[in-house]
Design a protein around this motif. Sequence first.
Motif, PDB file in Angstrom:
ATOM      1  N   GLY B   1       0.773  -1.293   0.071  1.00  8.94           N
ATOM      2  CA  GLY B   1      -0.064   0.057  -0.139  1.00  8.94           C
ATOM      3  C   GLY B   1       0.833   1.171   0.088  1.00  8.94           C
ATOM      4  O   GLY B   1       1.789   1.188   0.037  1.00  8.94           O
ATOM      5  N   ALA B   2       0.333   2.277  -0.211  1.00  5.83           N
ATOM      6  CA  ALA B   2       0.868   3.800  -0.017  1.00  5.83           C
ATOM      7  C   ALA B   2       1.386   3.813   1.090  1.00  5.83           C
ATOM      8  O   ALA B   2       1.122   3.673   2.364  1.00  5.83           O
ATOM      9  N   VAL B   3       2.788   4.353   1.121  1.00  3.06           N
ATOM     10  CA  VAL B   3       3.732   4.893   2.255  1.00  3.06           C
ATOM     11  C   VAL B   3       3.914   5.958   2.268  1.00  3.06           C
ATOM     12  O   VAL B   3       4.490   6.537   1.299  1.00  3.06           O
ATOM     13  N   VAL B   4       3.957   6.634   3.297  1.00  5.88           N
ATOM     14  CA  VAL B   4       4.540   8.109   3.527  1.00  5.88           C
ATOM     15  C   VAL B   4       5.732   8.162   4.654  1.00  5.88           C
ATOM     16  O   VAL B   4       5.390   7.485   5.672  1.00  5.88           O
ATOM     17  N   SER B   5       6.859   8.345   4.169  1.00  3.78           N
ATOM     18  CA  SER B   5       7.901   8.468   5.195  1.00  3.78           C
ATOM     19  C   SER B   5       8.216   9.656   5.739  1.00  3.78           C
ATOM     20  O   SER B   5       8.337  10.706   4.921  1.00  3.78           O
ATOM     21  N   GLN B   6       8.269   9.883   6.939  1.00  5.74           N
ATOM     22  CA  GLN B   6       8.588  11.340   7.820  1.00  5.74           C
ATOM     23  C   GLN B   6       9.905  11.134   8.510  1.00  5.74           C
ATOM     24  O   GLN B   6       9.939  10.322   9.289  1.00  5.74           O
ATOM     25  N   HIS B   7      10.467  12.209   8.514  1.00  4.21           N
ATOM     26  CA  HIS B   7      11.712  12.026   9.370  1.00  4.21           C
ATOM     27  C   HIS B   7      12.041  13.530   9.818  1.00  4.21           C
ATOM     28  O   HIS B   7      11.664  14.460   8.983  1.00  4.21           O
ATOM     29  N   PRO B   8      12.741  13.854  10.817  1.00  5.71           N
ATOM     30  CA  PRO B   8      12.838  12.987  11.725  1.00  5.71           C
ATOM     31  C   PRO B   8      11.498  12.595  12.579  1.00  5.71           C
ATOM     32  O   PRO B   8      10.570  13.148  12.540  1.00  5.71           O
ATOM     33  N   SER B   9      11.776  11.284  13.153  1.00  9.86           N
ATOM     34  CA  SER B   9      10.699  10.831  14.174  1.00  9.86           C
ATOM     35  C   SER B   9      10.556  11.675  15.589  1.00  9.86           C
ATOM     36  O   SER B   9       9.605  11.672  16.099  1.00  9.86           O
ATOM     37  N   TRP B  10      11.714  12.321  15.753  1.00 12.72           N
ATOM     38  CA  TRP B  10      12.177  12.635  17.125  1.00 12.72           C
ATOM     39  C   TRP B  10      13.208  13.777  17.177  1.00 12.72           C
ATOM     40  O   TRP B  10      14.256  13.643  16.552  1.00 12.72           O
ATOM     41  N   VAL B  11      13.078  15.126  17.574  1.00 17.79           N
ATOM     42  CA  VAL B  11      14.034  16.074  17.462  1.00 17.79           C
ATOM     43  C   VAL B  11      14.012  17.125  18.686  1.00 17.79           C
ATOM     44  O   VAL B  11      12.842  17.108  19.203  1.00 17.79           O
ATOM     45  N   ILE B  12      14.826  17.295  19.360  1.00 20.93           N
ATOM     46  CA  ILE B  12      14.897  18.283  20.395  1.00 20.93           C
ATOM     47  C   ILE B  12      15.811  19.516  19.872  1.00 20.93           C
ATOM     48  O   ILE B  12      16.949  19.398  19.236  1.00 20.93           O
ATOM     49  N   CYS B  13      15.202  20.663  19.934  1.00 22.42           N
ATOM     50  CA  CYS B  13      16.052  21.661  19.596  1.00 22.42           C
ATOM     51  C   CYS B  13      16.072  22.900  20.471  1.00 22.42           C
ATOM     52  O   CYS B  13      15.157  22.948  21.275  1.00 22.42           O
ATOM     53  N   LYS B  14      17.061  23.956  20.287  1.00 21.63           N
ATOM     54  CA  LYS B  14      17.010  24.997  21.313  1.00 21.63           C
ATOM     55  C   LYS B  14      16.146  26.210  21.062  1.00 21.63           C
ATOM     56  O   LYS B  14      15.981  26.373  19.778  1.00 21.63           O
ATOM     57  N   SER B  15      15.584  26.759  21.809  1.00 20.32           N
ATOM     58  CA  SER B  15      14.894  28.149  21.515  1.00 20.32           C
ATOM     59  C   SER B  15      15.498  28.887  20.527  1.00 20.32           C
ATOM     60  O   SER B  15      16.615  29.284  20.556  1.00 20.32           O
ATOM     61  N   GLY B  16      14.726  29.384  19.394  1.00 18.72           N
ATOM     62  CA  GLY B  16      15.250  30.223  18.487  1.00 18.72           C
ATOM     63  C   GLY B  16      16.001  29.584  17.225  1.00 18.72           C
ATOM     64  O   GLY B  16      16.350  30.342  16.331  1.00 18.72           O
ATOM     65  N   THR B  17      16.217  28.485  17.050  1.00 22.68           N
ATOM     66  CA  THR B  17      16.665  27.570  16.167  1.00 22.68           C
ATOM     67  C   THR B  17      15.570  27.137  15.214  1.00 22.68           C
ATOM     68  O   THR B  17      14.041  27.278  15.644  1.00 22.68           O
ATOM     69  N   SER B  18      15.867  26.571  13.968  1.00 24.35           N
ATOM     70  CA  SER B  18      14.618  26.024  12.975  1.00 24.35           C
ATOM     71  C   SER B  18      15.064  24.417  12.806  1.00 24.35           C
ATOM     72  O   SER B  18      15.933  24.117  13.181  1.00 24.35           O
ATOM     73  N   VAL B  19      13.845  24.195  12.724  1.00 21.18           N
ATOM     74  CA  VAL B  19      13.831  22.709  12.321  1.00 21.18           C
ATOM     75  C   VAL B  19      13.129  22.223  11.344  1.00 21.18           C
ATOM     76  O   VAL B  19      12.009  22.694  10.764  1.00 21.18           O
ATOM     77  N   LYS B  20      13.509  21.377  10.418  1.00 18.99           N
ATOM     78  CA  LYS B  20      13.123  21.005   8.926  1.00 18.99           C
ATOM     79  C   LYS B  20      12.335  19.366   9.308  1.00 18.99           C
ATOM     80  O   LYS B  20      13.161  18.753   9.764  1.00 18.99           O
ATOM     81  N   ILE B  21      11.160  19.497   9.075  1.00 18.47           N
ATOM     82  CA  ILE B  21      10.530  17.840   8.916  1.00 18.47           C
ATOM     83  C   ILE B  21      10.231  17.725   7.522  1.00 18.47           C
ATOM     84  O   ILE B  21       9.783  18.664   6.753  1.00 18.47           O
ATOM     85  N   GLU B  22      10.650  16.243   7.122  1.00 21.13           N
ATOM     86  CA  GLU B  22      10.586  15.891   5.733  1.00 21.13           C
ATOM     87  C   GLU B  22       9.296  14.726   5.754  1.00 21.13           C
ATOM     88  O   GLU B  22       9.328  14.002   6.406  1.00 21.13           O
ATOM     89  N   ARG B 111       8.148  14.208  16.667  1.00 19.58           N
ATOM     90  CA  ARG B 111       7.824  14.501  18.043  1.00 19.58           C
ATOM     91  C   ARG B 111       8.938  16.028  18.357  1.00 19.58           C
ATOM     92  O   ARG B 111      10.255  15.695  18.295  1.00 19.58           O
ATOM     93  N   LEU B 112       8.514  17.079  18.323  1.00 22.26           N
ATOM     94  CA  LEU B 112       9.509  18.173  18.202  1.00 22.26           C
ATOM     95  C   LEU B 112       9.312  18.650  19.724  1.00 22.26           C
ATOM     96  O   LEU B 112       8.295  18.874  20.295  1.00 22.26           O
ATOM     97  N   THR B 113      10.432  18.930  20.515  1.00 19.58           N
ATOM     98  CA  THR B 113      10.650  19.316  21.660  1.00 19.58           C
ATOM     99  C   THR B 113      11.563  20.572  21.679  1.00 19.58           C
ATOM    100  O   THR B 113      12.740  20.343  21.209  1.00 19.58           O
ATOM    101  N   VAL B 114      11.004  21.705  22.321  1.00 14.45           N
ATOM    102  CA  VAL B 114      12.153  23.000  21.974  1.00 14.45           C
ATOM    103  C   VAL B 114      12.229  23.233  23.355  1.00 14.45           C
ATOM    104  O   VAL B 114      11.312  23.675  24.320  1.00 14.45           O
ATOM    105  N   VAL B 115      13.471  23.307  23.881  1.00 15.11           N
ATOM    106  CA  VAL B 115      14.009  23.746  25.318  1.00 15.11           C
ATOM    107  C   VAL B 115      14.575  24.808  25.176  1.00 15.11           C
ATOM    108  O   VAL B 115      15.016  25.412  23.952  1.00 15.11           O
TER     109      VAL B 115
END
Lengths: 111, 115
Positions: B1-22, B111-115
């Motif tokens: 069946g159709a599959v959608v791949s998403q990355h990253p599955s989990w990311v922690i970043c500092k406040s003020g930075t940018s995060v890209k999800i694909e 799952r994005l966690t911004v610290v």
Amino acid sequence: GENVEQHPSTLSVQEGDSAVIKCTYSDSASNYFPWYKQELGKRPQLIIDIRSNVGEKKDQRIAVTLNKTAKHFSLHITETQPEDSAVYFCAASNNFNKFYFGSGTKLNVKP
Amino acid sequence: GAVVSQHPSWVICKSGTSVKIECRSLDFQATTMFWYRQFPKQSLMLMATSNEGSKATYEQGVEKDKFLINHASLTLSTLTVTSAHPEDSSFYICSARDRGAYGYTFGSGTRLTVV
């Protein structure tokens, strides 16, 4: 826009009993209504869906009914099993355009 | 069946930075991809609709300059959370439909966690 309401928010049943989750929608143009099951930390999985030209659809222990006039649709799970425990979401869409989800129902099947 | 791949599955970043999800559609072309946000024990809230080759359409209340969406090809859509803040911490999930299939398929979520 579309507004989908879902009840109950939590449902606890004994193994073997039936479970019913109900949703209402506001936009009469909506014509596709899927139901998703989401286990903790995982992606939602499509379990059954129904189009507006059908009043009922069944797949083994799962069935969905649709009342277009009243704008409500329901998910019925018979002979529930512990592995049915999850959060269930209903959704409404107009021709597979935007999907609007209900607030979710946490189903707990007690063994 | 159709599959959608998403990355990253989990990311922690500092406040003020940018995060890209694909999100990538495997074995099918996704002309439209939806991006959702899900808070703990809550429903999926549609953020935006990503259309290949054109600008994304955002739901009311979603800041388009903060949540940048790019859908440069028929198999790839990206969501960039810019200048992330702790309140952006959430579960982000994409969804697409293979026209030959029935229903939409979800990515595995980020799952994005911004610290």
